[in-house]
Design an enzyme around this catalytic site. Structure first.
Site, PDB file in Angstrom:
ATOM      1  CB  CYS A  35     -27.315  58.998 -23.506  1.00  0.00           C
ATOM      2  SG  CYS A  35     -27.876  59.713 -23.838  1.00  0.00           S
ATOM      3  CG  HIS A  37     -26.371  62.853 -27.370  1.00  0.00           C
ATOM      4  ND1 HIS A  37     -26.169  62.079 -26.557  1.00  0.00           N
ATOM      5  CD2 HIS A  37     -26.426  63.971 -27.144  1.00  0.00           C
ATOM      6  CE1 HIS A  37     -26.201  62.180 -25.281  1.00  0.00           C
ATOM      7  NE2 HIS A  37     -26.340  63.920 -25.608  1.00  0.00           N
ATOM      8  CB  CYS A  63     -28.708  57.609 -27.488  1.00  0.00           C
ATOM      9  SG  CYS A  63     -27.700  59.194 -27.925  1.00  0.00           S
ATOM     10  CD  GLU A 118     -25.268  57.729 -29.267  1.00  0.00           C
ATOM     11  OE1 GLU A 118     -24.249  56.847 -27.732  1.00  0.00           O
ATOM     12  OE2 GLU A 118     -24.919  58.524 -28.622  1.00  0.00           O
TER      13      GLU A 118
END
Length: 152
Positions: A85, A55, A88, A57
């Site tokens: 999420c 992701h 993260c 992040e």
């Protein structure tokens, strides 16, 4: 950070999100800043990288940790185009990021305000402050346009 600085870094995150979209990834971008300097950045790459943890992040955290030579990133602020999420949020806590600024909420998987509010969980040994809605319309429009084009 001032509102103007927050918007400047969020625009950079939006540019990274556009790179993700161009690569066929969900358009999310992230920029990690400390003391007025960008120390890490990333965009979504789980599809192209065959990596469910890639992701935006996490990519930005990895980039910053490599650049500064430490997995702890105290005093830093992460700018991300969409609400983080669960995965993260956990990574941000473990990295000791001080602040998260996101653009659009994510009603299905977001955990800052939409669902679990993980940054407010009392059992974590580190507190991450969180602020949403910076360039919200632009961030939401980018992701909406991406999924609208995928449905066509």
């Amino acid at each position: 950070m001032t509102e103007s600085e927050d918007q400047t870094y969020m625009r950079r995150a939006l540019a990274l999100a556009a790179q993700a979209a161009a690569a066929g990834e969900v358009p999310v971008g992230a920029v990690l800043v400390r003391d007025g300097e960008v120390i890490g950045e990333g965009w979504n790459r789980p599809i192209s990288g065959c990596d469910p943890t890639a992701h935006a992040e996490v990519i930005a955290l990895r980039d910053a940790a490599q650049r500064v030579g430490n997995y702890r990133l105290p005093g830093s602020t992460l700018y991300v185009t969409i609400e983080p999420c669960t995965m993260c949020a956990g990574a941000l806590v473990h990295a000791r990021v001080a602040r998260v600024v996101y653009g659009a909420t994510e009603p299905k998987a977001g955990v800052a305000v939409s669902n679990l509010q993980l940054f407010d969980a009392p059992h974590f040994n580190h507190r991450v402050t969180c602020e949403g809605g910076v360039l919200q319309a632009e961030c939401a429009a980018l992701i909406s346009a991406f999924f609208r084009s995928r449905r066509l």
